[in-house]
Write a protein that holds these residues in place. Structure first.
Motif, PDB file in Angstrom:
ATOM      1  N   VAL A 141      46.915  66.438  68.212  1.00 46.81           N
ATOM      2  CA  VAL A 141      45.554  66.527  68.721  1.00 46.81           C
ATOM      3  C   VAL A 141      45.222  65.216  69.408  1.00 46.81           C
ATOM      4  O   VAL A 141      45.497  64.150  68.891  1.00 46.81           O
ATOM      5  CB  VAL A 141      44.552  66.776  67.572  1.00 46.81           C
ATOM      6  CG1 VAL A 141      43.125  66.665  68.058  1.00 46.81           C
ATOM      7  CG2 VAL A 141      44.812  68.120  66.949  1.00 46.81           C
ATOM      8  N   GLU A 142      44.644  65.296  70.579  1.00 43.35           N
ATOM      9  CA  GLU A 142      44.171  64.109  71.277  1.00 43.35           C
ATOM     10  C   GLU A 142      42.686  64.294  71.520  1.00 43.35           C
ATOM     11  O   GLU A 142      42.240  65.377  71.848  1.00 43.35           O
ATOM     12  CB  GLU A 142      44.902  63.934  72.608  1.00 43.35           C
ATOM     13  CG  GLU A 142      46.377  63.658  72.418  1.00 43.35           C
ATOM     14  CD  GLU A 142      47.070  63.367  73.720  1.00 43.35           C
ATOM     15  OE1 GLU A 142      46.398  63.094  74.722  1.00 43.35           O
ATOM     16  OE2 GLU A 142      48.295  63.419  73.727  1.00 43.35           O
ATOM     17  N   THR A 143      41.928  63.253  71.334  1.00 42.53           N
ATOM     18  CA  THR A 143      40.500  63.341  71.588  1.00 42.53           C
ATOM     19  C   THR A 143      40.149  62.387  72.710  1.00 42.53           C
ATOM     20  O   THR A 143      40.952  61.565  73.130  1.00 42.53           O
ATOM     21  CB  THR A 143      39.666  62.934  70.358  1.00 42.53           C
ATOM     22  OG1 THR A 143      39.821  61.540  70.153  1.00 42.53           O
ATOM     23  CG2 THR A 143      40.053  63.702  69.143  1.00 42.53           C
ATOM     24  N   MET A 144      38.944  62.507  73.137  1.00 43.34           N
ATOM     25  CA  MET A 144      38.467  61.610  74.166  1.00 43.34           C
ATOM     26  C   MET A 144      38.384  60.207  73.613  1.00 43.34           C
ATOM     27  O   MET A 144      38.058  60.023  72.445  1.00 43.34           O
ATOM     28  CB  MET A 144      37.098  62.070  74.623  1.00 43.34           C
ATOM     29  CG  MET A 144      36.043  62.008  73.557  1.00 43.34           C
ATOM     30  SD  MET A 144      34.812  63.233  73.879  1.00 43.34           S
ATOM     31  CE  MET A 144      34.329  63.623  72.236  1.00 43.34           C
ATOM     32  N   PRO A 145      38.675  59.213  74.454  1.00 44.59           N
ATOM     33  CA  PRO A 145      38.363  57.848  74.027  1.00 44.59           C
ATOM     34  C   PRO A 145      36.851  57.710  73.945  1.00 44.59           C
ATOM     35  O   PRO A 145      36.123  58.298  74.746  1.00 44.59           O
ATOM     36  CB  PRO A 145      38.918  56.978  75.156  1.00 44.59           C
ATOM     37  CG  PRO A 145      39.846  57.849  75.932  1.00 44.59           C
ATOM     38  CD  PRO A 145      39.357  59.248  75.735  1.00 44.59           C
ATOM     39  N   CYS A 146      36.389  56.980  72.965  1.00 47.26           N
ATOM     40  CA  CYS A 146      34.963  56.742  72.804  1.00 47.26           C
ATOM     41  C   CYS A 146      34.721  55.241  72.868  1.00 47.26           C
ATOM     42  O   CYS A 146      35.375  54.477  72.173  1.00 47.26           O
ATOM     43  CB  CYS A 146      34.468  57.309  71.479  1.00 47.26           C
ATOM     44  SG  CYS A 146      32.683  57.203  71.330  1.00 47.26           S
ATOM     45  N   VAL A 147      33.803  54.826  73.734  1.00 48.14           N
ATOM     46  CA  VAL A 147      33.473  53.417  73.934  1.00 48.14           C
ATOM     47  C   VAL A 147      32.055  53.190  73.400  1.00 48.14           C
ATOM     48  O   VAL A 147      31.101  53.777  73.902  1.00 48.14           O
ATOM     49  CB  VAL A 147      33.522  53.042  75.433  1.00 48.14           C
ATOM     50  CG1 VAL A 147      33.216  51.564  75.629  1.00 48.14           C
ATOM     51  CG2 VAL A 147      34.868  53.412  76.047  1.00 48.14           C
ATOM     52  N   TYR A 148      31.945  52.386  72.358  1.00 45.10           N
ATOM     53  CA  TYR A 148      30.647  52.023  71.783  1.00 45.10           C
ATOM     54  C   TYR A 148      30.311  50.614  72.278  1.00 45.10           C
ATOM     55  O   TYR A 148      31.025  49.672  71.952  1.00 45.10           O
ATOM     56  CB  TYR A 148      30.710  51.934  70.261  1.00 45.10           C
ATOM     57  CG  TYR A 148      30.995  53.201  69.521  1.00 45.10           C
ATOM     58  CD1 TYR A 148      29.961  53.999  69.058  1.00 45.10           C
ATOM     59  CD2 TYR A 148      32.300  53.589  69.234  1.00 45.10           C
ATOM     60  CE1 TYR A 148      30.225  55.160  68.338  1.00 45.10           C
ATOM     61  CE2 TYR A 148      32.568  54.741  68.521  1.00 45.10           C
ATOM     62  CZ  TYR A 148      31.527  55.516  68.076  1.00 45.10           C
ATOM     63  OH  TYR A 148      31.792  56.652  67.362  1.00 45.10           O
ATOM     64  N   ILE A 149      29.246  50.473  73.027  1.00 49.70           N
ATOM     65  CA  ILE A 149      28.821  49.156  73.496  1.00 49.70           C
ATOM     66  C   ILE A 149      27.501  48.826  72.803  1.00 49.70           C
ATOM     67  O   ILE A 149      26.513  49.544  72.954  1.00 49.70           O
ATOM     68  CB  ILE A 149      28.629  49.121  75.026  1.00 49.70           C
ATOM     69  CG1 ILE A 149      29.927  49.517  75.734  1.00 49.70           C
ATOM     70  CG2 ILE A 149      28.156  47.733  75.475  1.00 49.70           C
ATOM     71  CD1 ILE A 149      29.779  49.729  77.233  1.00 49.70           C
ATOM     72  N   SER A 150      27.501  47.745  72.040  1.00 50.24           N
ATOM     73  CA  SER A 150      26.304  47.276  71.345  1.00 50.24           C
ATOM     74  C   SER A 150      25.944  45.906  71.904  1.00 50.24           C
ATOM     75  O   SER A 150      26.806  45.042  72.017  1.00 50.24           O
ATOM     76  CB  SER A 150      26.568  47.152  69.842  1.00 50.24           C
ATOM     77  OG  SER A 150      27.001  48.378  69.313  1.00 50.24           O
ATOM     78  N   THR A 151      24.677  45.709  72.240  1.00 51.02           N
ATOM     79  CA  THR A 151      24.260  44.433  72.811  1.00 51.02           C
ATOM     80  C   THR A 151      22.871  44.042  72.334  1.00 51.02           C
ATOM     81  O   THR A 151      22.088  44.897  71.910  1.00 51.02           O
ATOM     82  CB  THR A 151      24.294  44.485  74.366  1.00 51.02           C
ATOM     83  OG1 THR A 151      23.906  43.224  74.887  1.00 51.02           O
ATOM     84  CG2 THR A 151      23.399  45.578  74.911  1.00 51.02           C
ATOM     85  N   ASN A 152      22.572  42.762  72.431  1.00 48.36           N
ATOM     86  CA  ASN A 152      21.240  42.282  72.111  1.00 48.36           C
ATOM     87  C   ASN A 152      20.346  42.246  73.354  1.00 48.36           C
ATOM     88  O   ASN A 152      19.185  41.877  73.279  1.00 48.36           O
ATOM     89  CB  ASN A 152      21.284  40.913  71.434  1.00 48.36           C
ATOM     90  CG  ASN A 152      22.004  39.863  72.247  1.00 48.36           C
ATOM     91  OD1 ASN A 152      22.506  40.127  73.339  1.00 48.36           O
ATOM     92  ND2 ASN A 152      22.085  38.654  71.712  1.00 48.36           N
ATOM     93  N   VAL A 153      20.868  42.657  74.488  1.00 48.05           N
ATOM     94  CA  VAL A 153      20.091  42.717  75.727  1.00 48.05           C
ATOM     95  C   VAL A 153      19.151  43.927  75.677  1.00 48.05           C
ATOM     96  O   VAL A 153      19.558  45.025  75.283  1.00 48.05           O
ATOM     97  CB  VAL A 153      21.030  42.822  76.955  1.00 48.05           C
ATOM     98  CG1 VAL A 153      20.239  43.051  78.240  1.00 48.05           C
ATOM     99  CG2 VAL A 153      21.899  41.579  77.071  1.00 48.05           C
ATOM    100  N   CYS A 154      17.911  43.723  76.089  1.00 45.56           N
ATOM    101  CA  CYS A 154      16.947  44.818  76.153  1.00 45.56           C
ATOM    102  C   CYS A 154      17.296  45.686  77.360  1.00 45.56           C
ATOM    103  O   CYS A 154      17.408  45.198  78.489  1.00 45.56           O
ATOM    104  CB  CYS A 154      15.528  44.270  76.282  1.00 45.56           C
ATOM    105  SG  CYS A 154      14.285  45.585  76.399  1.00 45.56           S
ATOM    106  N   LEU A 155      17.487  46.978  77.118  1.00 41.95           N
ATOM    107  CA  LEU A 155      17.890  47.906  78.170  1.00 41.95           C
ATOM    108  C   LEU A 155      16.710  48.683  78.761  1.00 41.95           C
ATOM    109  O   LEU A 155      16.899  49.456  79.703  1.00 41.95           O
ATOM    110  CB  LEU A 155      18.935  48.888  77.619  1.00 41.95           C
ATOM    111  CG  LEU A 155      20.183  48.249  77.005  1.00 41.95           C
ATOM    112  CD1 LEU A 155      21.086  49.328  76.423  1.00 41.95           C
ATOM    113  CD2 LEU A 155      20.922  47.405  78.025  1.00 41.95           C
ATOM    114  N   ASP A 156      15.516  48.464  78.217  1.00 41.64           N
ATOM    115  CA  ASP A 156      14.325  49.168  78.699  1.00 41.64           C
ATOM    116  C   ASP A 156      14.109  48.877  80.187  1.00 41.64           C
ATOM    117  O   ASP A 156      14.116  47.721  80.616  1.00 41.64           O
ATOM    118  CB  ASP A 156      13.079  48.749  77.922  1.00 41.64           C
ATOM    119  CG  ASP A 156      13.132  49.161  76.467  1.00 41.64           C
ATOM    120  OD1 ASP A 156      13.958  50.037  76.126  1.00 41.64           O
ATOM    121  OD2 ASP A 156      12.362  48.601  75.659  1.00 41.64           O
TER     122      ASP A 156
END
Length: 151
Positions: A38-53
Motif C-alpha cells: 500500500v502506498e499513500t500520499m505524502p503528507c506535508v505538515y507545516i507549522s509556523t509562528n507566522v500569522c497567516l491571517d
C-alpha cells in the motif's frame, strides 16, 4: 475497504481508518507480480509562528505540493499539505519567524531526497512567509524504512 495491512507509523493507520486516498502497486516485477504493498500520499505538515491571517495561502500550497511530488516521485494529486500558523514556537531562544515541518511518506525517501526537500521547502517558506532557512526544521518519516521482522 477490503485490503488490510499493518504499518509501523500511526499516521498510516489513521489514513486507512479515515478512508484516505490509498492506492496499491505490485511489488516485484510485472503487473500484479509478487505481493502488493500500500502506498499513500505524502503528507506535508507545516507549522509556523507566522500569522497567516489575510495572506494568500494558495501559492504556498501549490509550491509545496509541486515540490514534494517532484522530489519524492509521487503524483501531485496524492500530496496533502497542511499549513498551521500563529503557533507558539520558540527557536534559538526567541520567537522570530520559524517553521517546523513534518513529511510522512511511504517510500521515495533517501538522503538525497531529504536534502532536496530541506532546500526546496526552506526556499518556499523564505519566499512566501519570510522565514529564514536557518529557522526551518524538517522531520521526515518514511514509513517503509522500519523493517518488519520476518516470521
Amino acid at each position: 475497504m477490503g485490503f488490510v495491512t499493518t504499518h509501523p507509523h500511526p499516521y498510516v493507520q489513521h489514513l486507512l481508518e479515515a478512508g484516505a486516498n490509498i492506492y496499491t502497486t505490485p511489488r516485484g516485477g510485472g503487473r500484479g507480480a509478487g505481493r502488493r504493498r500500500v502506498e499513500t500520499m505524502p503528507c506535508v505538515y507545516i507549522s509556523t509562528n507566522v500569522c497567516l491571517d489575510g495572506l494568500d495561502l494558495d501559492p504556498i500550497f501549490a509550491d509545496a505540493t509541486k515540490a514534494t511530488a517532484a522530489i519524492i516521485g509521487r503524483p501531485e494529486n496524492f500530496v496533502m499539505v497542511i499549513l498551521k500558523g500563529s503557533l507558539a514556537i520558540s527557536f534559538e531562544g526567541n520567537k522570530e519567524p520559524a517553521a517546523y515541518t513534518e513529511i510522512v511518506a511511504m517510500g521515495g525517501i533517501n538522503t538525497q531526497v531529504k536534502r532536496k526537500l530541506i532546500a526546496t521547502l526552506g526556499d518556499i517558506l523564505h519566499k512566501r512567509l519570510s522565514i529564514p532557512p536557518t529557522r526551518f526544521f524538517l522531520k521526515v518519516y518514511d514509513t517503509t524504512a522500519q523493517a518488519t521482522p520476518k516470521l
